[in-house]
Design a protein around this motif. Structure first.
Motif, PDB file in Angstrom:
ATOM      1  N   VAL A   1       0.806  -1.446   0.026  1.00  0.00           N
ATOM      2  CA  VAL A   1       0.123  -0.237   0.036  1.00  0.00           C
ATOM      3  C   VAL A   1       0.827   1.208   0.075  1.00  0.00           C
ATOM      4  O   VAL A   1       0.274   2.397  -0.603  1.00  0.00           O
ATOM      5  N   ALA A   2       2.039   1.492   0.406  1.00  0.00           N
ATOM      6  CA  ALA A   2       2.887   2.418   0.491  1.00  0.00           C
ATOM      7  C   ALA A   2       3.239   2.570  -0.901  1.00  0.00           C
ATOM      8  O   ALA A   2       3.334   3.729  -1.266  1.00  0.00           O
ATOM      9  N   GLU A   3       3.645   1.551  -1.643  1.00  0.00           N
ATOM     10  CA  GLU A   3       4.094   1.634  -2.953  1.00  0.00           C
ATOM     11  C   GLU A   3       2.806   2.465  -3.772  1.00  0.00           C
ATOM     12  O   GLU A   3       3.051   3.235  -4.804  1.00  0.00           O
ATOM     13  N   ALA A   4       1.625   1.930  -3.470  1.00  0.00           N
ATOM     14  CA  ALA A   4       0.404   2.441  -4.151  1.00  0.00           C
ATOM     15  C   ALA A   4       0.236   3.896  -3.900  1.00  0.00           C
ATOM     16  O   ALA A   4      -0.086   4.766  -4.687  1.00  0.00           O
ATOM     17  N   LEU A   5       0.685   4.195  -2.754  1.00  0.00           N
ATOM     18  CA  LEU A   5       0.318   5.687  -2.262  1.00  0.00           C
ATOM     19  C   LEU A   5       1.526   6.626  -2.991  1.00  0.00           C
ATOM     20  O   LEU A   5       1.347   7.705  -3.320  1.00  0.00           O
ATOM     21  N   LYS A   6       2.759   6.052  -3.349  1.00  0.00           N
ATOM     22  CA  LYS A   6       3.917   6.337  -4.044  1.00  0.00           C
ATOM     23  C   LYS A   6       3.196   6.670  -5.415  1.00  0.00           C
ATOM     24  O   LYS A   6       3.675   7.906  -5.981  1.00  0.00           O
ATOM     25  N   GLY A   7       2.947   5.931  -5.962  1.00  0.00           N
ATOM     26  CA  GLY A   7       2.280   5.870  -7.452  1.00  0.00           C
ATOM     27  C   GLY A   7       1.405   6.938  -7.513  1.00  0.00           C
ATOM     28  O   GLY A   7       1.054   7.709  -8.808  1.00  0.00           O
ATOM     29  N   ALA A   8       0.096   7.156  -6.520  1.00  0.00           N
ATOM     30  CA  ALA A   8      -0.840   8.181  -6.720  1.00  0.00           C
ATOM     31  C   ALA A   8      -0.250   9.568  -6.661  1.00  0.00           C
ATOM     32  O   ALA A   8      -0.795  10.356  -7.292  1.00  0.00           O
ATOM     33  N   ASN A   9       0.872   9.786  -5.719  1.00  0.00           N
ATOM     34  CA  ASN A   9       1.475  10.998  -5.588  1.00  0.00           C
ATOM     35  C   ASN A   9       2.132  11.310  -6.911  1.00  0.00           C
ATOM     36  O   ASN A   9       2.218  12.328  -7.405  1.00  0.00           O
ATOM     37  N   TYR A  10       2.862  10.430  -7.532  1.00  0.00           N
ATOM     38  CA  TYR A  10       3.596  10.382  -8.894  1.00  0.00           C
ATOM     39  C   TYR A  10       2.726  11.054  -9.821  1.00  0.00           C
ATOM     40  O   TYR A  10       2.870  11.868 -10.584  1.00  0.00           O
ATOM     41  N   GLN A  11       1.501  10.202 -10.012  1.00  0.00           N
ATOM     42  CA  GLN A  11       0.390  10.693 -10.839  1.00  0.00           C
ATOM     43  C   GLN A  11      -0.176  12.086 -10.757  1.00  0.00           C
ATOM     44  O   GLN A  11      -0.267  12.770 -11.740  1.00  0.00           O
ATOM     45  N   TYR A  12      -0.352  12.219  -9.588  1.00  0.00           N
ATOM     46  CA  TYR A  12      -1.028  13.733  -9.197  1.00  0.00           C
ATOM     47  C   TYR A  12       0.139  14.744  -9.682  1.00  0.00           C
ATOM     48  O   TYR A  12      -0.281  15.741 -10.238  1.00  0.00           O
ATOM     49  N   ALA A  13       1.351  14.472  -9.382  1.00  0.00           N
ATOM     50  CA  ALA A  13       2.404  15.597  -9.820  1.00  0.00           C
ATOM     51  C   ALA A  13       2.458  15.751 -11.050  1.00  0.00           C
ATOM     52  O   ALA A  13       2.549  16.870 -11.717  1.00  0.00           O
TER      53      ALA A  13
ATOM     54  N   LYS B   1      -6.474  -1.079 -10.251  1.00  0.00           N
ATOM     55  CA  LYS B   1      -6.102  -0.709  -9.042  1.00  0.00           C
ATOM     56  C   LYS B   1      -5.534   0.882  -8.601  1.00  0.00           C
ATOM     57  O   LYS B   1      -5.945   1.389  -7.785  1.00  0.00           O
ATOM     58  N   HIS B   2      -4.520   1.095  -9.438  1.00  0.00           N
ATOM     59  CA  HIS B   2      -3.904   2.172  -9.547  1.00  0.00           C
ATOM     60  C   HIS B   2      -4.857   3.445  -9.909  1.00  0.00           C
ATOM     61  O   HIS B   2      -4.866   4.550  -8.937  1.00  0.00           O
ATOM     62  N   ALA B   3      -5.706   3.222 -10.930  1.00  0.00           N
ATOM     63  CA  ALA B   3      -6.614   4.483 -11.073  1.00  0.00           C
ATOM     64  C   ALA B   3      -7.784   4.627 -10.205  1.00  0.00           C
ATOM     65  O   ALA B   3      -8.093   5.643  -9.892  1.00  0.00           O
ATOM     66  N   SER B   4      -8.139   3.333  -9.608  1.00  0.00           N
ATOM     67  CA  SER B   4      -9.217   3.452  -8.623  1.00  0.00           C
ATOM     68  C   SER B   4      -8.639   4.480  -7.487  1.00  0.00           C
ATOM     69  O   SER B   4      -9.463   4.985  -6.932  1.00  0.00           O
ATOM     70  N   PHE B   5      -7.529   4.095  -6.922  1.00  0.00           N
ATOM     71  CA  PHE B   5      -7.183   4.711  -5.804  1.00  0.00           C
ATOM     72  C   PHE B   5      -6.694   6.110  -6.107  1.00  0.00           C
ATOM     73  O   PHE B   5      -6.800   7.017  -5.365  1.00  0.00           O
ATOM     74  N   TYR B   6      -6.222   6.402  -7.261  1.00  0.00           N
ATOM     75  CA  TYR B   6      -5.774   7.711  -7.847  1.00  0.00           C
ATOM     76  C   TYR B   6      -7.081   8.688  -7.949  1.00  0.00           C
ATOM     77  O   TYR B   6      -6.995   9.923  -7.470  1.00  0.00           O
ATOM     78  N   GLU B   7      -8.205   8.188  -8.167  1.00  0.00           N
ATOM     79  CA  GLU B   7      -9.280   9.166  -8.497  1.00  0.00           C
ATOM     80  C   GLU B   7      -9.678   9.404  -7.098  1.00  0.00           C
ATOM     81  O   GLU B   7     -10.332  10.660  -6.766  1.00  0.00           O
ATOM     82  N   ILE B   8      -9.799   8.799  -6.068  1.00  0.00           N
ATOM     83  CA  ILE B   8      -9.937   9.185  -4.804  1.00  0.00           C
ATOM     84  C   ILE B   8      -9.049  10.081  -4.147  1.00  0.00           C
ATOM     85  O   ILE B   8      -9.189  11.156  -3.218  1.00  0.00           O
ATOM     86  N   PHE B   9      -7.754   9.555  -4.530  1.00  0.00           N
ATOM     87  CA  PHE B   9      -6.402  10.589  -3.998  1.00  0.00           C
ATOM     88  C   PHE B   9      -6.699  11.847  -4.486  1.00  0.00           C
ATOM     89  O   PHE B   9      -6.459  12.712  -3.681  1.00  0.00           O
ATOM     90  N   ARG B  10      -7.105  12.094  -5.857  1.00  0.00           N
ATOM     91  CA  ARG B  10      -7.174  13.371  -6.070  1.00  0.00           C
ATOM     92  C   ARG B  10      -8.066  14.295  -5.181  1.00  0.00           C
ATOM     93  O   ARG B  10      -7.692  15.451  -5.156  1.00  0.00           O
ATOM     94  N   SER B  11      -9.022  13.898  -4.798  1.00  0.00           N
ATOM     95  CA  SER B  11     -10.196  14.624  -4.261  1.00  0.00           C
ATOM     96  C   SER B  11      -9.965  14.810  -2.713  1.00  0.00           C
ATOM     97  O   SER B  11     -10.420  15.552  -1.716  1.00  0.00           O
ATOM     98  N   LYS B  12      -9.353  13.762  -2.246  1.00  0.00           N
ATOM     99  CA  LYS B  12      -9.439  13.603  -0.713  1.00  0.00           C
ATOM    100  C   LYS B  12      -8.057  13.474   0.010  1.00  0.00           C
ATOM    101  O   LYS B  12      -7.771  13.178   1.272  1.00  0.00           O
TER     102      LYS B  12
END
Length: 341
Positions: free
Chosen positions: A143-155, A181-192
């Protein structure tokens, strides 16, 4: 966990974890433990040899299997009582790990999941006759790697949604399942991201997920403490994950044992591996050429190294003298899976 994709999702990059080679499907390894996502009763070794004979030939003495919710993430993943009987009758010890989408940060951001997973694990432990005093592990799978991926995508997207072009490129690089999996978490990460972590998008470190993982295990502990008060013994709580996660959970006193995941690229791997605090250390996926599954599909599993400091990692067998919870109040939902000699 079993058969995981051993790479990190960082935007469009997939970096394979190749720091150590996978053990071959042959005797001579000093690994007496293996984890399988498929029932052992579903295996047929090469040339029609009995699978249990081949497993013993490989030096495997303990089989790690899964507990899961009824809507399994992999068909037939859940350990059923019939398979438990089969393994014990054939001389194997058993260990178990609970895993239901524990590779997604969303699991740990859901404040209800820890208690639900704990209650389900106790239900299955009773159904399979798991002795009180043994360990139930709970997965924290990248899950830490998934969080890193969402951060990178956001940037790189400056907070924007994933474009159709990006989607096509990422699916080609990481596969449709990992992209989803990456996209579903990223969409929530973007707003929350601010609501969950209190930090700007693109600047949330992997360590920010640790308090949520800790809360998940605190909720498991509360359920297990209630069960222990009723039984007088209860079960030990184990964790599976990266060195970062293992170290944090042990330091907080939320688990008694940690099983270090195979992915050497996950944060904290080297330090925790060298610390000797692990109970089990997972190896890369081993594939057995010529082996088959009665239900179809190839046979692969993970060997595991047992800590030289303590060979008791929470496994059990028929010779175990600890008090058993052998009540079998339910028939496992996975009963439709192949179970045979």
């Amino acid at each position: 966990m079993f058969a995981k994709m051993t790479f990190s999702i960082l935007g469009f990059l997939c970096t394979a974890v190749t720091a150590h080679a996978a053990p071959t499907c042959s005797p001579g390894h000093d690994y007496g433990v293996a984890d399988f996502s498929a029932p052992i009763t579903d295996l047929a070794a090469r040339d029609g040899t009995n699978a249990t004979t081949e497993l013993w030939r490989l030096g495997i003495e303990t089989i790690i299997r899964y507990y899961d919710h009824p809507d399994e993430t992999i068909p037939c993943k859940t350990l059923v009582p019939e398979e438990t009987d089969f393994l014990l009758d054939n001389g194997f010890s058993i260990a178990v790990v609970f895993q239901h989408r524990n590779d997604s940060p969303l699991t740990f951001l859901d404040g209800r999941r820890g208690a639900r997973d704990a209650e389900r694990s106790l239900e299955l432990a009773a159904a399979n006759g798991q002795p009180l005093g043994s360990t139930i592990y709970f997965g924290v799978d990248g899950v830490a790697e998934a969080l890193k991926g969402a951060n990178y995508q956001y940037a790189i997207n400056k907070g924007a949604a994933i474009s159709a072009t990006q989607e096509a490129e990422m699916k080609a690089r990481m596969g449709a399942g990992n992209y989803k999996k990456h996209a579903s978490f990223y969409e929530i990460f973007r707003s929350k991201h601010q609501e969950y972590f209190g930090l700007p998008g693109g600047k949330v470190p992997p360590e920010a997920i640790l308090p949520f993982i800790a809360q998940y295990f605190e909720d498991i502990r509360d359920v297990f403490d209630t069960h222990r008060a009723q039984t007088g013994i209860g079960y030990e709580i184990g964790g599976y994950g990266s060195g970062l996660v293992c170290d944090d959970l042990l330091n907080r006193g939320l688990i008694s044992r940690c099983w270090l995941a195979q992915s050497t690229g996950w944060p904290g791997y080297e330090g925790f591996s060298n610390s000797g605090r692990w109970a089990l250390r997972q190896q890369l996926v081993t594939k057995c050429d010529g082996w088959k599954r009665h239900s179809g599909g190839r046979v692969e599993f993970d060997f595991n190294e047992v800590s030289p400091q303590n060979e008791d990692f929470g496994q059990w067998n028929y010779l175990d003298e600890r008090t058993t919870s052998f009540t079998r109040p339910i028939r496992n939902p996975a009963a439709s899976c192949y179970v045979g000699p």
